[in-house]
Design an enzyme around this catalytic site. Sequence first.
Site, PDB file in Angstrom:
ATOM      1  N   ILE A  25      45.738  46.721 -71.872  1.00 52.64           N
ATOM      2  CA  ILE A  25      46.659  47.373 -72.803  1.00 52.64           C
ATOM      3  C   ILE A  25      47.369  46.349 -73.656  1.00 52.64           C
ATOM      4  O   ILE A  25      47.497  46.511 -74.881  1.00 52.64           O
ATOM      5  CB  ILE A  25      47.665  48.259 -72.050  1.00 52.64           C
ATOM      6  CG1 ILE A  25      46.932  49.378 -71.320  1.00 52.64           C
ATOM      7  CG2 ILE A  25      48.693  48.850 -73.020  1.00 52.64           C
ATOM      8  CD1 ILE A  25      47.812  50.216 -70.400  1.00 52.64           C
ATOM      9  N   PRO A  30      52.178  43.898 -64.474  1.00 52.98           N
ATOM     10  CA  PRO A  30      52.314  44.700 -63.243  1.00 52.98           C
ATOM     11  C   PRO A  30      53.751  44.618 -62.723  1.00 52.98           C
ATOM     12  O   PRO A  30      54.457  43.636 -62.973  1.00 52.98           O
ATOM     13  CB  PRO A  30      51.345  44.009 -62.267  1.00 52.98           C
ATOM     14  CG  PRO A  30      50.492  43.114 -63.104  1.00 52.98           C
ATOM     15  CD  PRO A  30      51.291  42.740 -64.299  1.00 52.98           C
ATOM     16  N   ARG A  44      56.365  50.152 -66.668  1.00 54.66           N
ATOM     17  CA  ARG A  44      57.033  50.513 -65.426  1.00 54.66           C
ATOM     18  C   ARG A  44      58.539  50.513 -65.624  1.00 54.66           C
ATOM     19  O   ARG A  44      59.110  49.547 -66.156  1.00 54.66           O
ATOM     20  CB  ARG A  44      56.668  49.521 -64.312  1.00 54.66           C
ATOM     21  CG  ARG A  44      55.208  49.540 -63.882  1.00 54.66           C
ATOM     22  CD  ARG A  44      54.862  50.804 -63.102  1.00 54.66           C
ATOM     23  NE  ARG A  44      53.480  50.807 -62.651  1.00 54.66           N
ATOM     24  CZ  ARG A  44      52.473  51.358 -63.294  1.00 54.66           C
ATOM     25  NH1 ARG A  44      52.683  51.968 -64.454  1.00 54.66           N
ATOM     26  NH2 ARG A  44      51.250  51.337 -62.787  1.00 54.66           N
ATOM     27  N   ASP A  81      58.693  55.066 -72.106  1.00 50.19           N
ATOM     28  CA  ASP A  81      57.970  56.229 -71.610  1.00 50.19           C
ATOM     29  C   ASP A  81      58.124  56.338 -70.096  1.00 50.19           C
ATOM     30  O   ASP A  81      57.572  57.243 -69.478  1.00 50.19           O
ATOM     31  CB  ASP A  81      56.482  56.102 -71.978  1.00 50.19           C
ATOM     32  CG  ASP A  81      55.688  57.357 -71.677  1.00 50.19           C
ATOM     33  OD1 ASP A  81      56.121  58.439 -72.109  1.00 50.19           O
ATOM     34  OD2 ASP A  81      54.636  57.254 -71.014  1.00 50.19           O
ATOM     35  N   GLU A 111      61.633  58.776 -61.441  1.00 50.42           N
ATOM     36  CA  GLU A 111      61.006  59.860 -62.195  1.00 50.42           C
ATOM     37  C   GLU A 111      60.751  61.070 -61.306  1.00 50.42           C
ATOM     38  O   GLU A 111      60.289  60.891 -60.165  1.00 50.42           O
ATOM     39  CB  GLU A 111      59.687  59.379 -62.813  1.00 50.42           C
ATOM     40  CG  GLU A 111      59.881  58.284 -63.828  1.00 50.42           C
ATOM     41  CD  GLU A 111      58.590  57.717 -64.383  1.00 50.42           C
ATOM     42  OE1 GLU A 111      58.653  56.906 -65.312  1.00 50.42           O
ATOM     43  OE2 GLU A 111      57.496  58.088 -63.863  1.00 50.42           O
ATOM     44  N   HIS A 156      57.053  60.099 -69.738  1.00 47.52           N
ATOM     45  CA  HIS A 156      55.844  59.535 -69.112  1.00 47.52           C
ATOM     46  C   HIS A 156      54.577  60.225 -69.617  1.00 47.52           C
ATOM     47  O   HIS A 156      53.762  60.748 -68.838  1.00 47.52           O
ATOM     48  CB  HIS A 156      55.927  59.625 -67.587  1.00 47.52           C
ATOM     49  CG  HIS A 156      55.148  58.554 -66.892  1.00 47.52           C
ATOM     50  ND1 HIS A 156      55.596  57.910 -65.773  1.00 47.52           N
ATOM     51  CD2 HIS A 156      53.930  58.002 -67.173  1.00 47.52           C
ATOM     52  CE1 HIS A 156      54.698  57.017 -65.374  1.00 47.52           C
ATOM     53  NE2 HIS A 156      53.678  57.048 -66.227  1.00 47.52           N
TER      54      HIS A 156
END
Length: 315
Positions: A159, A206, A234, A258, A263, A282
């Site tokens: 990404i 990560p 994240r 996002d 969550e 998200h």
Amino acid sequence: MIKLTILDGHAVNPGDLSWDIFRQFADVTVYERTEANQVIERIADSDAIFLNKINITEEVINSCPNLKYIGVLATGYNVIDLEAARKRNIIVTNIPSYSTNSVAQHVFAFILNFTNLVSSHNEAVHKGDWCKCRDFCFWNNSLSELSQKTLGIFGLGNIGKKVAEIGKAFDMKVICHTRSPKPEICENVSFEELLRRSDFISLHAPLTEATKNIINKESLSLMKPSAYLINTARGGFIDEEALAEALNNNQLAGYAADVVAEEPMAENNPLLKAKNCVITPHIAWAPKETRQRLQGIALDNLKNWLNNTPVNVVS
């Protein structure tokens, strides 16, 4: 035929896709959502399960003697007790690289929202502001070009690389901070230099103990007051109290995310009332084409496991 149970199917397929592609390989049971106290009962006699955000603990694994395969319908697999799965020789797979294009697209939806102010001007027009304007045009805040702005990317996986590619297409200067430098893609700099130089920072690493709350009071103090921070990776990267304070004190021009640390988002999350803060629920991974791709990879994972040639194995 094996018994396959899908525990939280609504996340991937709220009704616009089909699970029928799996039915030629398994007896499939789909649950839209599953509470923690329902997991063992629902998968007690299953050979294989698919899930997105359901925790599969050691207790769950030890209570399901038939379980041989766990397919995570996402890239992240932190919801699985991998050690417990290894002890039982249960194969665990994930879905890598399925959302690269959609997440990178979402990053630039955020960036362009800050530079072109489409949503605020659309709102102003529909309130009648243009109808009342004496001039042929108006703007309610400064607009800006992306050309020659510096885009900083934290983490250069699939990404991150796609975001860099799009940034270059906008004629942006792209820098990055990554453990695996790729000089053919962008200049690798220290984290501190990334913070100091960037006009936009997009997070793509990560989440680990080293990166948890890496955006905190200290790191925010190194950023330009005119800079924007983008997080589609994240929520755990962010000290949300410190970020809200920085936004409210004009120490940062804007934040778009996002993801949040908890969550669904808690009602007392400080970012809900922070200035210049854009939040989506998200959905960067959620375009229909992306979810169709995810299902296709999940099917390949299942078929390869059935053929004793498992792929995308994380345990």
